[in-house]
Motif scaffolding. Structure first.
Motif, PDB file in Angstrom:
ATOM      1  N   LEU A 148     183.812  16.100 106.909  1.00  0.00           N
ATOM      2  CA  LEU A 148     182.707  15.619 107.225  1.00  0.00           C
ATOM      3  C   LEU A 148     181.871  14.893 106.072  1.00  0.00           C
ATOM      4  CD1 LEU A 148     180.349  14.521 109.055  1.00  0.00           C
ATOM      5  CD2 LEU A 148     179.305  16.851 108.537  1.00  0.00           C
ATOM      6  N   LEU A 149     181.753  15.994 105.123  1.00  0.00           N
ATOM      7  CA  LEU A 149     181.046  15.731 103.976  1.00  0.00           C
ATOM      8  C   LEU A 149     182.258  15.973 102.655  1.00  0.00           C
ATOM      9  CD1 LEU A 149     178.711  14.588 101.935  1.00  0.00           C
ATOM     10  CD2 LEU A 149     177.778  17.267 102.283  1.00  0.00           C
ATOM     11  N   VAL A 150     182.418  15.165 101.802  1.00  0.00           N
ATOM     12  CA  VAL A 150     183.415  15.568 100.824  1.00  0.00           C
ATOM     13  C   VAL A 150     182.768  14.923  99.509  1.00  0.00           C
ATOM     14  CG1 VAL A 150     185.631  15.061  99.880  1.00  0.00           C
ATOM     15  CG2 VAL A 150     185.298  14.984 102.263  1.00  0.00           C
ATOM     16  N   THR A 151     182.826  15.435  98.379  1.00  0.00           N
ATOM     17  CA  THR A 151     182.271  15.201  97.139  1.00  0.00           C
ATOM     18  C   THR A 151     183.255  15.320  95.814  1.00  0.00           C
ATOM     19  OG1 THR A 151     181.292  17.340  96.567  1.00  0.00           O
ATOM     20  CG2 THR A 151     179.917  15.917  97.865  1.00  0.00           C
ATOM     21  N   GLY A 181     175.727   6.967  90.852  1.00  0.00           N
ATOM     22  CA  GLY A 181     176.154   7.913  92.091  1.00  0.00           C
ATOM     23  C   GLY A 181     176.472   7.053  93.288  1.00  0.00           C
ATOM     24  N   LEU A 182     177.339   7.176  94.136  1.00  0.00           N
ATOM     25  CA  LEU A 182     177.920   6.325  95.209  1.00  0.00           C
ATOM     26  C   LEU A 182     178.116   7.075  96.282  1.00  0.00           C
ATOM     27  CD1 LEU A 182     179.039   3.392  96.216  1.00  0.00           C
ATOM     28  CD2 LEU A 182     181.301   4.422  95.156  1.00  0.00           C
ATOM     29  N   MET A 183     177.639   6.692  97.443  1.00  0.00           N
ATOM     30  CA  MET A 183     178.046   7.109  98.866  1.00  0.00           C
ATOM     31  C   MET A 183     178.413   6.306  99.835  1.00  0.00           C
ATOM     32  SD  MET A 183     175.496   9.458 101.344  1.00  0.00           S
ATOM     33  CE  MET A 183     176.125  11.116 100.641  1.00  0.00           C
ATOM     34  N   MET A 184     179.534   6.593 100.541  1.00  0.00           N
ATOM     35  CA  MET A 184     179.753   5.843 101.709  1.00  0.00           C
ATOM     36  C   MET A 184     179.523   6.673 102.997  1.00  0.00           C
ATOM     37  SD  MET A 184     183.272   3.723 103.082  1.00  0.00           S
ATOM     38  CE  MET A 184     182.876   2.428 101.559  1.00  0.00           C
ATOM     39  N   ILE A 185     178.809   5.934 104.098  1.00  0.00           N
ATOM     40  CA  ILE A 185     178.504   6.647 105.124  1.00  0.00           C
ATOM     41  C   ILE A 185     179.251   6.236 106.411  1.00  0.00           C
ATOM     42  CG2 ILE A 185     176.580   7.264 106.587  1.00  0.00           C
ATOM     43  CD1 ILE A 185     174.583   6.854 104.428  1.00  0.00           C
ATOM     44  N   GLY A 186     179.526   6.806 107.043  1.00  0.00           N
ATOM     45  CA  GLY A 186     180.656   6.302 108.196  1.00  0.00           C
ATOM     46  C   GLY A 186     179.860   5.671 109.224  1.00  0.00           C
ATOM     47  N   GLY A 187     180.965   5.092 110.066  1.00  0.00           N
ATOM     48  CA  GLY A 187     180.527   4.041 110.921  1.00  0.00           C
ATOM     49  C   GLY A 187     181.793   3.094 111.290  1.00  0.00           C
ATOM     50  N   TRP A 188     181.323   2.181 112.396  1.00  0.00           N
ATOM     51  CA  TRP A 188     182.618   1.407 112.708  1.00  0.00           C
ATOM     52  C   TRP A 188     183.038   0.283 111.730  1.00  0.00           C
ATOM     53  CZ3 TRP A 188     182.458  -0.592 118.596  1.00  0.00           C
ATOM     54  CH2 TRP A 188     182.332   0.447 119.429  1.00  0.00           C
ATOM     55  N   SER A 189     182.141   0.285 110.733  1.00  0.00           N
ATOM     56  CA  SER A 189     182.530  -0.855 109.552  1.00  0.00           C
ATOM     57  C   SER A 189     182.806  -0.002 108.335  1.00  0.00           C
ATOM     58  CB  SER A 189     181.685  -2.108 109.427  1.00  0.00           C
ATOM     59  OG  SER A 189     181.624  -2.778 110.919  1.00  0.00           O
ATOM     60  N   SER A 190     182.814   1.055 108.395  1.00  0.00           N
ATOM     61  CA  SER A 190     183.079   1.939 107.016  1.00  0.00           C
ATOM     62  C   SER A 190     184.412   2.515 106.949  1.00  0.00           C
ATOM     63  CB  SER A 190     182.027   3.030 107.020  1.00  0.00           C
ATOM     64  OG  SER A 190     180.793   2.672 106.923  1.00  0.00           O
ATOM     65  N   PHE A 191     184.706   2.842 105.838  1.00  0.00           N
ATOM     66  CA  PHE A 191     186.518   3.500 105.596  1.00  0.00           C
ATOM     67  C   PHE A 191     187.300   2.639 105.995  1.00  0.00           C
ATOM     68  CE2 PHE A 191     183.127   7.044 105.568  1.00  0.00           C
ATOM     69  CZ  PHE A 191     183.433   7.523 104.349  1.00  0.00           C
ATOM     70  N   SER A 192     188.016   2.999 106.846  1.00  0.00           N
ATOM     71  CA  SER A 192     189.006   2.077 107.560  1.00  0.00           C
ATOM     72  C   SER A 192     188.243   1.177 108.683  1.00  0.00           C
ATOM     73  CB  SER A 192     190.313   2.664 108.092  1.00  0.00           C
ATOM     74  OG  SER A 192     191.078   2.889 107.130  1.00  0.00           O
ATOM     75  N   LYS A 232     188.089   9.243 110.375  1.00  0.00           N
ATOM     76  CA  LYS A 232     189.049  10.221 109.597  1.00  0.00           C
ATOM     77  C   LYS A 232     189.191   9.757 108.491  1.00  0.00           C
ATOM     78  CE  LYS A 232     192.207  11.736 113.522  1.00  0.00           C
ATOM     79  NZ  LYS A 232     193.577  11.565 114.096  1.00  0.00           N
ATOM     80  N   ILE A 233     189.027  10.650 107.555  1.00  0.00           N
ATOM     81  CA  ILE A 233     189.123  10.542 106.091  1.00  0.00           C
ATOM     82  C   ILE A 233     189.820  11.654 105.561  1.00  0.00           C
ATOM     83  CG2 ILE A 233     186.846   9.149 105.730  1.00  0.00           C
ATOM     84  CD1 ILE A 233     185.389  11.889 104.953  1.00  0.00           C
ATOM     85  N   ALA A 276     181.618  10.992 100.417  1.00  0.00           N
ATOM     86  CA  ALA A 276     181.834  10.477 101.788  1.00  0.00           C
ATOM     87  C   ALA A 276     181.159  11.050 102.723  1.00  0.00           C
ATOM     88  CB  ALA A 276     183.277  10.293 101.680  1.00  0.00           C
ATOM     89  N   PHE A 277     180.492  10.708 103.598  1.00  0.00           N
ATOM     90  CA  PHE A 277     180.073  11.459 104.686  1.00  0.00           C
ATOM     91  C   PHE A 277     180.614  10.492 105.951  1.00  0.00           C
ATOM     92  CE2 PHE A 277     176.855  12.176 108.277  1.00  0.00           C
ATOM     93  CZ  PHE A 277     176.677  13.315 108.163  1.00  0.00           C
ATOM     94  N   ALA A 278     181.491  11.460 106.816  1.00  0.00           N
ATOM     95  CA  ALA A 278     182.465  10.740 107.880  1.00  0.00           C
ATOM     96  C   ALA A 278     181.750  10.211 109.015  1.00  0.00           C
ATOM     97  CB  ALA A 278     183.463  11.885 108.068  1.00  0.00           C
ATOM     98  N   SER A 279     180.612  10.715 109.391  1.00  0.00           N
ATOM     99  CA  SER A 279     179.874  10.413 110.500  1.00  0.00           C
ATOM    100  C   SER A 279     178.800   9.393 110.080  1.00  0.00           C
ATOM    101  CB  SER A 279     179.398  11.515 111.389  1.00  0.00           C
ATOM    102  OG  SER A 279     178.823  11.147 112.721  1.00  0.00           O
ATOM    103  N   ASP A 280     177.878   9.192 110.915  1.00  0.00           N
ATOM    104  CA  ASP A 280     176.852   7.883 110.837  1.00  0.00           C
ATOM    105  C   ASP A 280     175.597   8.628 110.394  1.00  0.00           C
ATOM    106  OD1 ASP A 280     175.756   5.397 110.507  1.00  0.00           O
ATOM    107  OD2 ASP A 280     176.980   4.816 112.543  1.00  0.00           O
ATOM    108  N   CYS A 281     174.731   7.698 109.933  1.00  0.00           N
ATOM    109  CA  CYS A 281     173.207   8.018 109.927  1.00  0.00           C
ATOM    110  C   CYS A 281     172.421   7.613 111.136  1.00  0.00           C
ATOM    111  CB  CYS A 281     172.683   7.510 108.501  1.00  0.00           C
ATOM    112  SG  CYS A 281     173.020   5.923 108.218  1.00  0.00           S
ATOM    113  N   SER A 282     172.926   6.823 111.589  1.00  0.00           N
ATOM    114  CA  SER A 282     172.396   6.128 113.167  1.00  0.00           C
ATOM    115  C   SER A 282     172.891   6.151 114.063  1.00  0.00           C
ATOM    116  CB  SER A 282     171.752   4.529 112.286  1.00  0.00           C
ATOM    117  OG  SER A 282     173.005   4.009 112.189  1.00  0.00           O
ATOM    118  N   PRO A 283     172.417   5.923 115.414  1.00  0.00           N
ATOM    119  CA  PRO A 283     173.295   5.824 116.709  1.00  0.00           C
ATOM    120  C   PRO A 283     174.357   4.913 116.491  1.00  0.00           C
ATOM    121  CG  PRO A 283     170.797   5.672 116.887  1.00  0.00           C
ATOM    122  CD  PRO A 283     170.931   5.622 115.304  1.00  0.00           C
TER     123      PRO A 283
END
Length: 260
Positions: free
Chosen positions: A212-215, A116-127, A190-191, A225-232
């Motif tokens: 926001l959430l794509v599977t 199982g693989l998940m990427m969560i968003g943030g300033w250093s995620s995705f692009s 943006k994803i 892929a979760f496009a927003s963050d899990c932290s501030p």
């Protein structure tokens, strides 16, 4: 057997305080880690899930290098961890052997063969910020249900906040959570969903709406892929929400194949 999660990112190194006593006297009195994702770790462990967390400076040397090593974990989470952290090695450390493996391909193959693989968003995620997340055109992007914006800054900052819109309320990740009461997020990446992927939820307002959430299923495994963050700061209001932990637990258990 207890479920195991490998979680890389969502941390920073704190240096200081710094004292400048004179033009010739500068001292640093401490170095420590701050784990932005600690509430996520706490939520998973409270549900009986074992979590191994690596800060980015740890991950560059300690993140598993082969599919066989990754197979020890049911789910891998990458969040605010640049692609370079995983694709390079700590060549500046004396005595570090040159790698004979490719971690980015290992992550892709891990997912293809049942992980199982998940990427969560943030300033250093995705692009990411100024494109420095840099997961576009990588094997990790192949395994994700979304494409990244190639070479672009994909951040959308919305200080006023944007709400979640659930498109598939019956999905196991989203069940039994009152999303109509969910707090706003202050930004997202943006994803671009791939053909065959499932957009479970979007994020936005009257001016902009984005996934926001794509599977999807990838080979024998699952990824999300979760496009927003899990932290501030993007998840400043979401992180303390009472259903925050339930959401991440359900996401991890779905990725591990426990839920259909």
């Amino acid at each position: 057997m207890k479920m195991k999660v490998l979680y890389a990112g969502d941390a920073c190194t704190k240096i200081g305080p710094v004292f400048v006593a004179s033009p010739f006297n500068l001292e640093v009195k401490g170095v420590s880690h701050h784990i932005w994702g600690q509430p996520l770790i706490d939520a998973l462990t409270a549900d009986g899930i074992e979590v191994k967390h690596l800060t980015n400076d740890q991950a560059i040397g300690e993140f598993p290098r082969t599919e066989e090593e990754l197979a020890e974990y049911d789910v891998v989470i990458i969040s605010d961890c640049e692609a370079e952290v995983l694709s390079l090695y700590p060549f500046w450390v004396a005595g570090t052997p040159l790698p004979r493996t490719d971690r980015m391909r290992a992550i892709r193959n891990y997912a293809k063969n049942g992980g199982g693989l998940m990427m969560i968003g943030g300033w250093s995620s995705f692009s990411g910020r100024f494109g420095t997340g840099a997961y576009y055109d990588t094997p990790v992007e192949e395994a994700l249900p979304v494409n990244c914006l190639k070479g672009a800054d994909d951040r959308v900052e919305v200080p006023a906040g944007v709400k979640v819109k659930v498109l598939d309320k019956a999905h196991p990740i989203m069940q039994d959570i009152p999303w109509e009461e969910a707090p706003v997020f202050e930004g997202f990446n943006k994803i671009i969903p791939k053909e065959g992927a499932n957009v479970i939820a979007t994020i936005g307002d009257e001016e902009i709406e984005s996934p926001l959430l794509v599977t999807w299923s990838y080979g024998k495994g699952r990824s999300a892929a979760f496009a927003s963050d899990c932290s501030p700061h993007w998840a400043e209001y979401f992180q303390p929400w009472e259903y925050y932990g339930k959401f991440w637990v359900q996401a991890v258990r779905w990725l591990a194949g426990e839920e259909k």
